[in-house]
Design a protein around this motif. Structure first.
Motif, short mmCIF file in Angstrom:
data_model
loop_
_atom_site.label_atom_id
_atom_site.label_comp_id
_atom_site.label_asym_id
_atom_site.label_seq_id
_atom_site.Cartn_x
_atom_site.Cartn_y
_atom_site.Cartn_z
N GLN A 9 0.78 -1.21 -0.14
CA GLN A 9 0.00 -0.03 0.10
C GLN A 9 0.84 1.26 0.10
OE1 GLN A 9 -2.56 2.47 3.40
NE2 GLN A 9 -3.03 0.21 3.07
N ALA A 10 1.68 1.28 0.85
CA ALA A 10 2.72 2.58 0.66
C ALA A 10 3.48 2.47 -0.35
CB ALA A 10 3.53 2.48 2.03
N ALA A 11 3.91 1.44 -0.89
CA ALA A 11 4.87 1.86 -2.24
C ALA A 11 3.85 2.17 -3.47
CB ALA A 11 5.35 0.23 -2.46
N TRP A 12 2.86 1.83 -3.42
CA TRP A 12 1.69 2.13 -4.31
C TRP A 12 1.59 3.54 -4.40
CZ3 TRP A 12 -3.70 -0.58 -4.92
CH2 TRP A 12 -4.12 -0.22 -5.88
N GLN A 13 1.34 4.19 -3.22
CA GLN A 13 1.06 5.59 -2.80
C GLN A 13 2.08 6.39 -3.30
OE1 GLN A 13 -0.60 6.61 0.90
NE2 GLN A 13 -1.88 4.70 1.17
N ALA A 14 3.44 5.96 -2.61
CA ALA A 14 4.70 6.59 -2.79
C ALA A 14 4.89 6.82 -4.10
CB ALA A 14 5.70 6.33 -1.97
N ALA A 15 4.85 5.67 -5.01
CA ALA A 15 5.29 5.51 -6.43
C ALA A 15 4.69 6.78 -7.40
CB ALA A 15 4.78 4.50 -7.12
N GLU A 16 3.40 7.09 -7.10
CA GLU A 16 2.94 8.39 -7.64
C GLU A 16 3.79 9.67 -7.64
OE1 GLU A 16 -0.47 8.98 -9.32
OE2 GLU A 16 -0.10 7.12 -9.96
N VAL A 17 4.31 10.09 -6.46
CA VAL A 17 4.82 11.20 -5.97
C VAL A 17 6.38 10.81 -6.56
CG1 VAL A 17 5.50 12.62 -4.23
CG2 VAL A 17 3.01 11.70 -4.18
N ALA A 18 6.99 9.90 -6.19
CA ALA A 18 8.36 9.70 -6.61
C ALA A 18 8.55 9.87 -7.88
CB ALA A 18 8.98 8.39 -6.00
N GLY A 19 7.46 9.13 -8.90
CA GLY A 19 7.73 9.33 -10.23
C GLY A 19 7.64 10.63 -10.71
N GLU A 20 6.65 11.48 -10.16
CA GLU A 20 6.50 12.86 -10.72
C GLU A 20 7.68 13.58 -10.07
OE1 GLU A 20 3.44 16.69 -9.79
OE2 GLU A 20 2.92 14.84 -8.90
N ASN A 21 8.39 13.62 -8.83
CA ASN A 21 9.37 14.21 -8.48
C ASN A 21 10.70 13.90 -8.99
OD1 ASN A 21 8.08 15.58 -6.42
ND2 ASN A 21 9.32 14.56 -4.73
N VAL A 22 10.89 12.82 -9.83
CA VAL A 22 12.14 12.64 -10.81
C VAL A 22 11.91 13.36 -12.04
CG1 VAL A 22 13.42 10.84 -11.85
CG2 VAL A 22 12.61 10.24 -9.45
N ALA A 23 10.70 13.44 -12.25
CA ALA A 23 10.43 14.21 -13.47
C ALA A 23 10.71 15.56 -13.31
CB ALA A 23 9.08 13.71 -14.15
N ARG A 24 10.26 16.09 -12.30
CA ARG A 24 10.59 17.61 -11.71
C ARG A 24 11.96 17.83 -11.65
NH1 ARG A 24 6.71 20.67 -8.89
NH2 ARG A 24 4.62 19.94 -9.36
N ALA A 25 12.68 16.83 -11.00
CA ALA A 25 14.04 16.99 -11.13
C ALA A 25 14.77 17.32 -12.45
CB ALA A 25 14.92 15.99 -10.14
N THR A 26 14.41 16.60 -13.17
CA THR A 26 14.95 16.90 -14.67
C THR A 26 14.69 17.95 -15.15
OG1 THR A 26 13.08 15.98 -16.03
CG2 THR A 26 14.46 14.02 -15.11
N LYS A 27 13.64 18.64 -15.03
CA LYS A 27 13.25 20.07 -15.38
C LYS A 27 13.38 21.04 -14.58
CE LYS A 27 8.92 17.70 -16.72
NZ LYS A 27 7.59 17.71 -17.00
N GLY A 28 14.33 20.77 -13.29
CA GLY A 28 14.50 21.92 -12.33
C GLY A 28 13.35 22.37 -11.44
N GLN A 29 12.35 21.65 -11.43
CA GLN A 29 11.36 22.10 -10.61
C GLN A 29 11.35 21.68 -9.38
OE1 GLN A 29 8.08 20.36 -12.92
NE2 GLN A 29 8.01 21.95 -14.41
N PRO A 30 10.83 22.50 -8.16
CA PRO A 30 10.65 21.99 -6.95
C PRO A 30 10.04 20.80 -6.54
CG PRO A 30 9.11 23.95 -7.27
CD PRO A 30 9.89 23.70 -8.38
N LEU A 31 10.40 19.97 -5.56
CA LEU A 31 9.83 18.73 -5.42
C LEU A 31 8.73 18.63 -4.35
CD1 LEU A 31 13.21 16.71 -5.17
CD2 LEU A 31 11.95 17.17 -7.21
N LYS A 32 7.75 17.67 -4.40
CA LYS A 32 6.82 17.45 -3.50
C LYS A 32 7.17 16.55 -2.63
CE LYS A 32 3.03 17.85 -6.85
NZ LYS A 32 1.84 17.34 -7.55
N THR A 33 6.56 16.69 -1.14
CA THR A 33 6.83 15.91 -0.12
C THR A 33 5.79 14.82 -0.16
OG1 THR A 33 6.00 17.13 1.38
CG2 THR A 33 8.29 17.41 1.36
#
Length: 396
Positions: free
Chosen positions: A305-329
């Protein structure tokens, strides 16, 4: 030059993150998915394969049914992560990255107990489920109703309870001469959880003629016997077995032990902040590979359950990092627990979208069974198609 993003692992965390990255990355980014398995295993349903190996086609999903054609898949076992060279070392070759997401899952913890790793089976993969089925079947064929084979499941957590329920289901389906025992070192099944939930699980296990022994830890294992407790002033209790399945704990993967990422030295689980960043700015980690901060010295639980939830934000954060955007917690939200015991199930503290807390606090029977099926089916639909989820429904 395009940005190279690499995801390691095809469990819940890796699979979910790949799906999110495919949505969020710019078109000039290159996404590579690395795993030693060319399928995603719906791990919280793999115990079904112990009873009936044909179920594996429903709970093992080929990566080509999950990923987009543009995503490159590399099948290989990860040997090391070299953060200086920004390279993932495989048994046969290597993969370069600009940004890396580590989702390698967990390994079974044997806690240094003499003989335990050597003589026990574990349940972390399809091959493991096949081996358990084969060993249980062979033991039953060599036994008789007057002298049944003895199957011991070490650990009364989620995996141990569900596995014992499926072994009992196999016994009942085939009228197999099997005695099944769960051994738990702590004082109750599903330790550390709600007492009403523990009672409901114990009731269902005992109704399936599964013996439960609690309060003594396994101290040693040999080819035919497990030893419980014991010490300077007392001899350990001895239990003979024909099949021993160990489900008593998890640890990190030894393959990251040599990396320079900050990690727990005992378990090799990587320290990650609430945005999934590690001690290296270009490396992120989540799932059972990581100890993800949750504030107040807490970490996210090592659950699907935790991995499922976390994957959404982690995937978005890696994409944000590639664009120099701030990360979500990310803050983990416990949406409750569902556990199968053979053909029955128990649910606890369930929260449904748009509904909130479901009452009563603990319930079983058809409602819990349907809810557990629905959770697994929703995941399958999210990473593949609703049709595949529908086809899997009867076997979940």
């Amino acid at each position: 030059m395009s940005t190279k993003v690499v995801v390691l692992g095809s469990g819940y965390a890796g699979t979910g993150a790949v799906k999110r990255l495919e949505e969020e990355l710019d078109s000039d980014a290159e996404l590579t998915w690395v795993s030693e398995n060319d399928y995603h295993l719906v791990l919280h349903e793999v115990h079904r394969c112990i009873r009936d190996p044909s179920v594996e086609s429903k709970v093992a999903i080929p990566v080509d049914e999950i990923k987009e054609p543009e995503t490159e898949f590399v099948k290989g076992h990860v040997e090391n992560v070299d953060v200086d060279e920004k390279t993932v070392e495989l048994e046969d070759g290597e993969v370069d990255y600009d940004y890396l997401l580590v989702c390698l899952g967990s390994a079974t913890a044997f806690y240094g107990i003499e003989g335990l790793e050597e003589y026990s089976l574990e349940l972390k993969s399809l091959d493991d489920a096949r081996e358990i089925h084969s060993e249980v079947k062979a033991a039953a064929e060599e036994a008789s109703q007057d002298d049944p084979a003895k199957v011991i499941v070490g650990g009364a957590g989620l995996s141990g309870i569900q596995s014992a329920g499926e072994i009992a289901g196999y016994r009942d389906d085939h009228r197999a001469p099997l005695d099944i025992t769960i051994v738990e070192g702590l004082d109750e099944v599903f330790p550390g959880n709600d007492r009403e939930l523990q009672g409901a699980l114990r009731k269902r296990l005992e109704a399936r003629d599964i013996e439960i022994l609690t309060g003594d830890f396994i101290s040693k294992v040999d080819e035919e016997t497990i030893y419980l407790g014991g010490g300077e002033d007392e001899d350990p209790e001895e239990l003979d077995y024909d099949v021993l399945l160990w489900t008593g704990g998890i640890t990190g993967q030894k393959e990251v032990a040599e990396s320079k990422l900050d990690k727990d030295e005992r378990s090799n689980r990587i320290f990650a902040e609430q945005d999934f960043k590690t001690s290296d700015d270009d490396v992120f980690a989540l799932g059972d590979s990581a100890l993800v901060e949750q504030g107040d010295d807490a970490i996210a639980p090592p659950t699907a359950q935790a991995a499922w939830q976390a994957a959404e934000v982690a995937g978005e954060n890696v994409a944000r990092a590639t664009k120099g955007q701030p990360l979500k917690t990310w803050d983990h939200e416990d949406k409750g627990t569902t556990i199968s015991v053979g053909e029955d199930a128990v649910a606890h503290a369930v929260k449904l979208p748009g509904v909130g807390q479901v009452y009563p606090n603990v319930f079983g029977g058809p409602a819990a069974r349907t809810l557990k099926k629905a959770i697994a089916a929703r995941w399958i639909a999210d990473v593949t198609t609703p049709r595949r989820a529908l086809e899997a429904w009867n076997d979940l």
